[in-house]
Structures are given as structure tokens and as C-alpha cells.
Design an enzyme around this catalytic site. Structure first.
Site, PDB file in Angstrom:
ATOM      1  N   THR A 133       8.345   5.814  49.299  1.00 18.07           N
ATOM      2  CA  THR A 133       7.252   6.493  48.596  1.00 18.07           C
ATOM      3  C   THR A 133       6.070   5.554  48.403  1.00 18.07           C
ATOM      4  O   THR A 133       6.254   4.336  48.214  1.00 18.07           O
ATOM      5  CB  THR A 133       7.715   7.039  47.223  1.00 18.07           C
ATOM      6  OG1 THR A 133       6.586   7.150  46.359  1.00 18.07           O
ATOM      7  CG2 THR A 133       8.726   6.151  46.551  1.00 18.07           C
TER       8      THR A 133
ATOM      9  N   SER B 144       8.030   4.051  37.710  1.00 19.06           N
ATOM     10  CA  SER B 144       9.150   4.841  37.164  1.00 19.06           C
ATOM     11  C   SER B 144      10.435   4.234  37.719  1.00 19.06           C
ATOM     12  O   SER B 144      10.398   3.480  38.710  1.00 19.06           O
ATOM     13  CB  SER B 144       9.068   6.317  37.583  1.00 19.06           C
ATOM     14  OG  SER B 144       9.589   6.489  38.893  1.00 19.06           O
TER      15      SER B 144
ATOM     16  N   TYR C 171      12.824   5.905  39.224  1.00 22.58           N
ATOM     17  CA  TYR C 171      13.022   6.482  40.567  1.00 22.58           C
ATOM     18  C   TYR C 171      12.282   5.649  41.617  1.00 22.58           C
ATOM     19  O   TYR C 171      12.853   5.263  42.642  1.00 22.58           O
ATOM     20  CB  TYR C 171      12.539   7.949  40.592  1.00 22.58           C
ATOM     21  CG  TYR C 171      12.068   8.376  41.956  1.00 22.58           C
ATOM     22  CD1 TYR C 171      12.969   8.529  43.011  1.00 22.58           C
ATOM     23  CD2 TYR C 171      10.706   8.583  42.222  1.00 22.58           C
ATOM     24  CE1 TYR C 171      12.531   8.872  44.275  1.00 22.58           C
ATOM     25  CE2 TYR C 171      10.266   8.932  43.478  1.00 22.58           C
ATOM     26  CZ  TYR C 171      11.173   9.075  44.510  1.00 22.58           C
ATOM     27  OH  TYR C 171      10.743   9.401  45.760  1.00 22.58           O
ATOM     28  N   HIS C 172      10.993   5.370  41.348  1.00 26.77           N
ATOM     29  CA  HIS C 172      10.214   4.621  42.339  1.00 26.77           C
ATOM     30  C   HIS C 172      10.783   3.209  42.519  1.00 26.77           C
ATOM     31  O   HIS C 172      10.735   2.637  43.609  1.00 26.77           O
ATOM     32  CB  HIS C 172       8.741   4.558  41.925  1.00 26.77           C
ATOM     33  CG  HIS C 172       8.039   5.886  42.017  1.00 26.77           C
ATOM     34  ND1 HIS C 172       7.812   6.691  40.921  1.00 26.77           N
ATOM     35  CD2 HIS C 172       7.534   6.558  43.083  1.00 26.77           C
ATOM     36  CE1 HIS C 172       7.197   7.796  41.305  1.00 26.77           C
ATOM     37  NE2 HIS C 172       7.021   7.754  42.612  1.00 26.77           N
TER      38      HIS C 172
ATOM     39  N   LYS D 105      13.441   3.125  45.009  1.00 25.83           N
ATOM     40  CA  LYS D 105      12.912   3.151  46.386  1.00 25.83           C
ATOM     41  C   LYS D 105      12.549   1.739  46.842  1.00 25.83           C
ATOM     42  O   LYS D 105      12.706   1.397  48.013  1.00 25.83           O
ATOM     43  CB  LYS D 105      11.692   4.067  46.462  1.00 25.83           C
ATOM     44  CG  LYS D 105      11.988   5.528  46.194  1.00 25.83           C
ATOM     45  CD  LYS D 105      12.953   6.065  47.222  1.00 25.83           C
ATOM     46  CE  LYS D 105      12.618   7.460  47.650  1.00 25.83           C
ATOM     47  NZ  LYS D 105      13.642   8.062  48.499  1.00 25.83           N
TER      48      LYS D 105
HETATM   49  N1  LIG Z   1       8.757  15.736  47.886  1.00 25.58           N
HETATM   50  C1  LIG Z   1       7.879  14.747  47.800  1.00 25.58           C
HETATM   51  O1  LIG Z   1       6.713  14.949  47.423  1.00 25.58           O
HETATM   52  C2  LIG Z   1       8.291  13.339  48.174  1.00 25.58           C
HETATM   53  C3  LIG Z   1       7.311  12.327  48.166  1.00 25.58           C
HETATM   54  C4  LIG Z   1       7.684  11.037  48.527  1.00 25.58           C
HETATM   55  C5  LIG Z   1       8.992  10.754  48.904  1.00 25.58           C
HETATM   56  N2  LIG Z   1       9.921  11.751  48.885  1.00 25.58           N
HETATM   57  C6  LIG Z   1      11.297  11.419  49.283  1.00 25.58           C
HETATM   58  O2  LIG Z   1      11.709  12.305  50.310  1.00 25.58           O
HETATM   59  C7  LIG Z   1      13.089  12.612  50.172  1.00 25.58           C
HETATM   60  C8  LIG Z   1      13.286  14.125  50.110  1.00 25.58           C
HETATM   61  O3  LIG Z   1      12.567  14.633  48.988  1.00 25.58           O
HETATM   62  P1  LIG Z   1      12.684  16.133  48.565  1.00 25.58           P
HETATM   63  O4  LIG Z   1      11.470  16.464  47.793  1.00 25.58           O
HETATM   64  O5  LIG Z   1      13.053  16.961  49.745  1.00 25.58           O
HETATM   65  O6  LIG Z   1      13.916  16.049  47.549  1.00 25.58           O
HETATM   66  P2  LIG Z   1      15.154  17.056  47.413  1.00 25.58           P
HETATM   67  O7  LIG Z   1      15.846  16.739  46.139  1.00 25.58           O
HETATM   68  O8  LIG Z   1      14.704  18.442  47.612  1.00 25.58           O
HETATM   69  O9  LIG Z   1      16.053  16.619  48.658  1.00 25.58           O
HETATM   70  C9  LIG Z   1      17.019  15.616  48.604  1.00 25.58           C
HETATM   71  C10 LIG Z   1      18.327  16.254  49.035  1.00 25.58           C
HETATM   72  O10 LIG Z   1      19.322  15.227  49.101  1.00 25.58           O
HETATM   73  C11 LIG Z   1      20.511  15.726  48.560  1.00 25.58           C
HETATM   74  N3  LIG Z   1      21.283  14.591  48.053  1.00 25.58           N
HETATM   75  C12 LIG Z   1      20.949  13.709  47.084  1.00 25.58           C
HETATM   76  N4  LIG Z   1      21.947  12.850  46.859  1.00 25.58           N
HETATM   77  C13 LIG Z   1      22.955  13.176  47.718  1.00 25.58           C
HETATM   78  C14 LIG Z   1      24.264  12.681  47.944  1.00 25.58           C
HETATM   79  N5  LIG Z   1      24.763  11.671  47.217  1.00 25.58           N
HETATM   80  N6  LIG Z   1      24.999  13.254  48.909  1.00 25.58           N
HETATM   81  C15 LIG Z   1      24.531  14.292  49.636  1.00 25.58           C
HETATM   82  N7  LIG Z   1      23.304  14.835  49.455  1.00 25.58           N
HETATM   83  C16 LIG Z   1      22.524  14.283  48.487  1.00 25.58           C
HETATM   84  C17 LIG Z   1      20.063  16.682  47.457  1.00 25.58           C
HETATM   85  O11 LIG Z   1      21.048  17.627  47.131  1.00 25.58           O
HETATM   86  C18 LIG Z   1      18.819  17.304  48.062  1.00 25.58           C
HETATM   87  O12 LIG Z   1      19.112  18.496  48.740  1.00 25.58           O
HETATM   88  C19 LIG Z   1      13.576  11.891  48.921  1.00 25.58           C
HETATM   89  O13 LIG Z   1      14.188  10.687  49.291  1.00 25.58           O
HETATM   90  C20 LIG Z   1      12.297  11.620  48.157  1.00 25.58           C
HETATM   91  O14 LIG Z   1      12.424  10.478  47.351  1.00 25.58           O
HETATM   92  C21 LIG Z   1       9.597  13.042  48.531  1.00 25.58           C
END
Ligand SMILES: NC(=O)c1ccc[n+]([C@@H]2O[C@H](COP(=O)([O-])OP(=O)(O)OC[C@H]3O[C@@H](n4cnc5c(N)ncnc54)[C@H](O)[C@@H]3O)[C@@H](O)[C@H]2O)c1
Length: 382
Positions: free
Chosen positions: A144, A179, A181-182, A185
Site C-alpha cells: 500500500t 495505522s 494495518y499499514h 504491510k
Molecule cells: N481496496 C483497496 O483500496 C486497497 C488499497 C491498497 C491495498 N490493498 C490491498 O489489496 C489486498 C486486497 O484488498 P481488498 O480490498 O480486496 O480486501 P478484501 O478484504 O476484500 O480481500 C482480501 C481477501 O483475503 C481473504 N483472506 C484474508 N486472510 C485470509 C486467510 N488467512 N486465508 C484465506 N483468505 C484470507 C479475505 O477473506 C478476503 O476475501 C489487501 O492485501 C489490501 O491490503 C487494498
């Protein structure tokens, strides 16, 4: 290519799986529905119902003719990871499977330790899985832009050349997240960099900004293929939340002065960036880092854009500056580079008024399902 999408039920994971499948790749997804479970526990609803992964994969096959293999299980469990990697033998792994919400990670001790344990354990298991079962596979990891924070100097793409006492060295760009969370990462990036140096893995770490939107070419075939959509303070990203708030007649909640500036991208750009990274992989022994966003906006810019578009639909929209629950700079310098993905061939999708009108009109269909109590809970950072 055989591509394993970890977190394939997620907001980004499911659209990515369909996108890669539509582009001719053999795709498998793995997920344990953690995101759905955390939403249930926090009494948070999606804007509309979303079928489970097996149902979505069957739907996708019926509209596209392509199969997506589904594995349901917890990627923190090594036995599950080993089974999936040995069975599917991926050539590329797209790692989305983390707890992705900053406010969730700041809720309380349980949420904080879940975020730490889950995110770091999945990343470690992916590294060990690649080493044991597919050592030449390319890991594409979602990081991120929040890893960098908001330093008072230009943000480079992953690395910084430092000259000190007459000598030079290239380091990972200094990271200082705002945060927990960040911060996980940042730890992921450090883990990956350690094993790239130690075992010669090939890794692309995508420093992604907040994503907005929900429409992709693949979901046009059937509305039930759309990703889930959160509009609450904990899991919803800011522009998605503002669109729902506008439709619900709830003031757009700008935290503090609203000068917080970040790099944003449309979900369509996420899919294109990930596909480009997969198609043109990092070298063996390389940690390649790209800053993944298309344009920068302040929170004030986003609120004003939504208010302007909403006016065209006769929505009565109020922008309200509320006390900032987070610890973050509300006015700051922000100049991040982002040329790496453009060089790979990305044609960015810039936010237009048409995009906002399309989202506002779509969300209006679900106005009756919006629960305004879920919009703002005031999760404080301290
Ligand atoms: N959405 C955004 O704006 C954004 C921005 C920057 C980075 N990201 C990163 O992109 C990735 C996806 O984000 P997102 O918004 O789709 O999140 P999301 O929560 O919708 O998707 C993550 C998925 O991973 C699954 N998951 C988590 N832990 C797990 C485990 N132990 N075993 C199996 N499955 C597991 C969850 O059930 C979920 O379906 C994340 O790593 C997030 O940090 C997202």
C-alpha cells in the site's frame, strides 16, 4: 500461465480472478471468507448480497466458458497452503489475502493482533510455499502507498539512493505508516525483501493507493459477478463511502481539514496493473516495487466532486468537516512517483463525472438497503 489468486473472494480478488481468466490464464482462487466473517462480527452489511466463491465460479463458467478453480481454507494453516500449492503448481501468485482495513486494525487489541498474525503469517506461508513447491513462481504482492506515509520529500518508487559521509547505497525507501494495518504491510515488504536476498525469490510489491468503483468488463456479463461493496467507516474506501452517503442523504464526512492527499485508482486500473505485473514478471532474485495509483486527490477534492455530480441527479448533498478520529497530517506535501506501471503499458483510467454518475445511479437502486447507523462509528486511533 497458472495463476493463484490468494484472497480471491475479496473486493479486488474476485474481479482480478475473472480478469486474468478472461485474458486466457488458468486461474485458481483461495479464500477463507475472513472478510465476510469480520463484517458479520462487526454488524456490517454489504450494499448488496454477493454469492459465495463456488457459486461465483459456476456463474463465471456459464457466462465465459472458463473455469476458475476454488480452494476454501485458511492460508495461515500451512497444511492448506501446502495442499493448494502442490495441487495447482502456480507459476504466478497474486497475494491479496490480508485483513485490509486500517480502522479495523485500530479497533481494539483483538482486532490488532488478528491483523498482525493473519497478515504476517499468510505472507510467510506464501514465501515458504513458493520455496517448497514452485521456486520459480513470481509473487505479486499487494502492498500500500500507506507504507510510505506522508514524508516532506518526494516519494520514490520503492527505493532511495542515499549518500552518507561520501559513500552511496540504495535502500528501501523509508517507511512510516499511520495505522497498524499499514505497519503490517511494511513488515510484509521487509519479509519479502529478506527472502528475495536469501533465497532468490522473484517478487513484485505493488504499493497501491485506495481503490474506488466496482464495474469491470467481466462483471458486465452478469450483475451477480460484481464484487462486494462496503460503505461503512471500517471497510469502505473513501470515495465508495461518499457515493453511498450522497445517495442516503447523509453528510459527506470529511475528517478534519480534509487536505489529506493520497493516490487513487479505479478498480479497472487495479486489474490492469496486476495483469501487467504478472505478464512481465520480476527477475529471479529481484524485489520490484511499483507505486500503483493513477492520480492524487485530497479528501476535500473527492467530496466536492461527489457533491457536484450528485447535484446533477438532484441529490441534496452536504459536506461536513468532523473531528478527525485518526492520527494523520491534514495538510502536507505529497509528491509520489508512479512511472513504473506506465512504462509496463498501463493506460490509466482517470476519475470522470460519468464514473461518479454511474456509481451514484447504481447505488441508488439499493438505497433501501443502506443502513445509516453503519456509516460512521468513530473508530479512534487513540
Ligand atoms: N481496496 C483497496 O483500496 C486497497 C488499497 C491498497 C491495498 N490493498 C490491498 O489489496 C489486498 C486486497 O484488498 P481488498 O480490498 O480486496 O480486501 P478484501 O478484504 O476484500 O480481500 C482480501 C481477501 O483475503 C481473504 N483472506 C484474508 N486472510 C485470509 C486467510 N488467512 N486465508 C484465506 N483468505 C484470507 C479475505 O477473506 C478476503 O476475501 C489487501 O492485501 C489490501 O491490503 C487494498
Amino acid at each position: 500461465m497458472r495463476i493463484l489468486v490468494l484472497g480471491g473472494d475479496g473486493y479486488l480478488g474476485w474481479p482480478t480472478a475473472m480478469h486474468l481468466s478472461a485474458h486466457g490464464h488458468d486461474v485458481a482462487v483461495a479464500d477463507n471468507y475472513l472478510r465476510r466473517q469480520l463484517c458479520r462480527e462487526e454488524q456490517i452489511d454489504f450494499l448488496f448480497e454477493v454469492p459465495d466463491l463456488n457459486q461465483r465460479a459456476a456463474l463465471w463458467q456459464s457466462v465465459s466458458g472458463y473455469q476458475i478453480v476454488v480452494y476454501i481454507g485458511d492460508l495461515c494453516q500451512w497444511e492448506f497452503v501446502a495442499e493448494v500449492f502442490a495441487d495447482f503448481k502456480p507459476q504466478a501468485i497474486v497475494h491479496y489475502a490480508e485483513q485490509p482495513a486500517a480502522p479495523y486494525s485500530m479497533l481494539n487489541r483483538q482486532a490488532a493482533t488478528l491483523t498482525l498474525q493473519n497478515n504476517l503469517t499468510v505472507t510467510a506461508n506464501v514465501i515458504f510455499g513458493a520455496k517448497e513447491f514452485c521456486s520459480d513462481a513470481h509473487i505479486v504482492k499487494l502492498g500500500t502507498m500507506g507504507e510510505y506515509g506522508t514524508p516532506n520529500i518526494d516519494i520514490e518508487e520503492g527505493w532511495l539512493d542515499v549518500e552518507h559521509n561520501g559513500r552511496k547505497h540504495t535502500f528501501l525507501y523509508p517507511r512510516q505508516a499511520s495505522s497498524l494495518y499499514h505497519t503490517t504491510k511494511i513488515m510484509d515488504t521487509d519479509l519479502l525483501w529478506f527472502y528475495v536476498r536469501t533465497w532468490g525469490l522473484r517478487v513484485t510489491d505493488l504499493m497501491q493507493g485506495p481503490v474506488y468503483g466496482l464495474f469491470t468488463d467481466e462483471s458486465e456479463k452478469d450483475q451477480r459477478l460484481l464484487p462486494f461493496f462496503n460503505y461503512d467507516e471500517i471497510f469502505g474506501t473513501v470515495l465508495n463511502r461518499f457515493v453511498v452517503q450522497a445517495v442516503a442523504g447523509y453528510p459527506l464526512t470529511v475528517y478534519g481539514k480534509g487536505g489529506q492527499t493520497r493516490g487513487y485508482l479505479n478498480i479497472k486500473d487495479t486489474l490492469n496493473c496486476v495483469r501487467l505485473a504478472v505478464d512481465k514478471p520480476a527477475e529471479t532474485g529481484e524485489l520490484r516495487i511499483f507505486n500503483q495509483f493513477s492520480e492524487t486527490f485530497s479528501v476535500n477534492d473527492l467530496a466536492q466532486k461527489v457533491a457536484k455530480a450528485g447535484k446533477k441527479l438532484d441529490l441534496k448533498i452536504k459536506i461536513e468537516h468532523i473531528e478527525n478520529p485518526r492520527m494523520e497530517a491534514e495538510t502536507h506535501y505529497y509528491n509520489p512517483k508512479h512511472t513504473g506501471l506506465l512504462d509496463l503499458g498501463l493506460t490509466p483510467h482517470y476519475l470522470s463525472e460519468e464514473d461518479l454518475l454511474e456509481m451514484l445511479e447504481f447505488v441508488s437502486q439499493y438505497k433501501g438497503r443502506i443502513n445509516t447507523d453503519q456509516i460512521y462509528r468513530n473508530v479512534k486511533w487513540n
